[in-house]
Design a protein around this motif. Structure first.
Motif, mmCIF file in Angstrom:
data_model
loop_
_atom_site.group_PDB
_atom_site.id
_atom_site.type_symbol
_atom_site.label_atom_id
_atom_site.label_comp_id
_atom_site.label_asym_id
_atom_site.label_seq_id
_atom_site.Cartn_x
_atom_site.Cartn_y
_atom_site.Cartn_z
ATOM 1 N N TYR A 35 -55.984 10.919 -17.321
ATOM 2 C CA TYR A 35 -55.076 11.582 -18.259
ATOM 3 C C TYR A 35 -55.027 13.084 -18.026
ATOM 4 O O TYR A 35 -53.968 13.690 -18.031
ATOM 5 N N THR A 36 -56.181 13.678 -17.882
ATOM 6 C CA THR A 36 -56.276 15.135 -17.674
ATOM 7 C C THR A 36 -57.431 15.383 -16.697
ATOM 8 O O THR A 36 -58.082 14.444 -16.243
ATOM 9 N N TYR A 169 -55.917 19.782 -26.929
ATOM 10 C CA TYR A 169 -54.577 19.865 -26.336
ATOM 11 C C TYR A 169 -53.817 18.540 -26.445
ATOM 12 O O TYR A 169 -54.428 17.462 -26.468
ATOM 13 N N VAL A 170 -52.482 18.661 -26.450
ATOM 14 C CA VAL A 170 -51.615 17.494 -26.638
ATOM 15 C C VAL A 170 -51.875 16.404 -25.589
ATOM 16 O O VAL A 170 -51.924 15.216 -25.929
ATOM 17 N N ASP A 171 -52.052 16.797 -24.321
ATOM 18 C CA ASP A 171 -52.170 15.744 -23.300
ATOM 19 C C ASP A 171 -53.477 14.951 -23.424
ATOM 20 O O ASP A 171 -53.622 13.886 -22.836
ATOM 21 N N GLU A 172 -54.412 15.450 -24.230
ATOM 22 C CA GLU A 172 -55.655 14.698 -24.463
ATOM 23 C C GLU A 172 -55.461 13.581 -25.493
ATOM 24 O O GLU A 172 -56.375 12.776 -25.721
ATOM 25 N N ARG A 174 -53.090 11.334 -25.253
ATOM 26 C CA ARG A 174 -52.280 10.276 -24.641
ATOM 27 C C ARG A 174 -52.981 8.908 -24.730
ATOM 28 O O ARG A 174 -52.335 7.896 -24.966
ATOM 29 N N THR A 203 -53.857 18.566 -33.071
ATOM 30 C CA THR A 203 -54.432 19.400 -32.011
ATOM 31 C C THR A 203 -54.917 20.709 -32.625
ATOM 32 O O THR A 203 -54.446 21.126 -33.688
ATOM 33 N N ASP A 206 -52.985 23.746 -29.375
ATOM 34 C CA ASP A 206 -51.674 23.455 -28.797
ATOM 35 C C ASP A 206 -50.704 23.238 -29.948
ATOM 36 O O ASP A 206 -51.125 22.877 -31.044
ATOM 37 N N HIS A 208 -48.182 21.104 -32.049
ATOM 38 C CA HIS A 208 -48.109 19.669 -32.340
ATOM 39 C C HIS A 208 -47.627 19.561 -33.791
ATOM 40 O O HIS A 208 -47.851 20.495 -34.568
#
Ligand code: A2P
Length: 279
Positions: A35-36, A169-172, A174, A203, A206, A208
């Protein structure tokens, strides 16, 4: 990024004993998704004889042949439900971490070692009957809840399931977002989960729709306003908590102040905290 007490990869006072082959399964990696730079999930084959309760954790490691070093074992929540044919794990990648430095490089076909016995406190049996199940997580602390939200038993025991996942953070987010979306779409569990499972993500570093630590959102009531409900009620709500040591401590203080009493396998209560390395 700090480590949750599960899937952590730092030196702790509790060291896993040297692996004894009789106590170990050697399983094959079937799937890996990154994911990251810090987070990934993977699946392994499931030994036919392996039984566990959704929400439990196991110790996993890599064979010496894969790392050139003595096997290091770490506690990992099983993120797949107890009925699943394969076992899923959600992991952090710690730079220089004795296990995850190597684990993050696994590919399908590689071997993972797994201790034969699972255990843990984030299980339905450790909670008294209730109406609403809250699963409060940060970072990789969502893993045991990825198991529970996919377990029909959770829907037999509770009318509503609310999972919260807070990351920097947002991508965490997912993994939790994909898992809940897939659960609602699942031919087996989707029917149970429809209109009864909610994921609330926030978040802290970030943009959100909902921002802030879960403790802040609980304290200022914005979590409950977001859901259109009153606050926590120890009579009908049940709470599970999984995240970093600091997060566990802070959320515990909040639920205890609201009148919740900690449960255990032998004495169910109104909330539970993962105690893998605690005490
Ligand atoms: P923050 O960005 O304010 O530190 P970590 O990766 O450090 O475990 O953090 C995962 C998420 O948990 C982050 O959003 C972080 O917020 C939050 N967090 C860290 N410590 C606590 C705590 N004591 N209580 C609640 N949330 C916390």
């Amino acid at each position: 990024m700090t480590e949750n007490i599960l899937s952590q990869d730092v030196k702790t006072d509790v060291q896993a004993p040297a692996p004894i082959l009789d106590n170990l399964f050697a399983e094959t990696v079937t799937e890996v998704e990154h994911y990251t730079d810090h987070l990934f999930r993977f699946r392994i084959t499931r030994p036919a004889s392996f039984r566990f309760r959704s929400g439990e954790f196991v110790m996993i490691g890599l064979p010496e042949s894969a790392t050139g070093e003595k096997s290091v074992f770490r506690a990992y929540s099983i993120a797949s439900p107890s009925w699943d044919e394969t076992l899923e794990f959600f992991s952090i990648k710690v730079p220089g971490g004795p296990l995850t430095e190597h684990l993050q490089n696994i590919v399908a076909g590689d071997t993972i070692l797994m201790r034969k016995k699972s255990t843990g406190t984030l299980v339905l049996d450790a909670l008294l009957p209730g109406k609403r199940l809250w699963m409060i997580s940060t970072g990789t602390g969502f893993a045991p809840f990825a198991s529970l939200v996919r377990d029909p038993e959770a829907y037999e025991k509770f009318e509503t399931l609310i999972a919260t996942h807070t990351c920097r953070y947002v991508d965490e987010l997912r993994y939790s977002q994909n898992t809940v979306a897939a659960t609602l779409d699942d031919p087996l569990v989707g029917e149970f989960a429809a209109n009864r499972l909610q994921l609330i993500t926030s978040t802290t570093r970030d943009d959100h729709p909902l921002t802030g630590r879960i403790t802040t959102l609980m304290q200022d009531g914005s979590l409950y306003r977001h859901l259109g409900i009153d606050g926590l009620d120890p009579e009908h709500d049940r709470v599970m908590i999984c995240g970093s040591m600091a997060m566990l401590k802070d959320v515990r203080l909040l639920v205890e102040a609201a009148g919740f009493v900690e449960g255990a396998n032998n004495k169910p209560g109104s909330f539970v905290v993962e105690r893998a390395f605690v005490g």
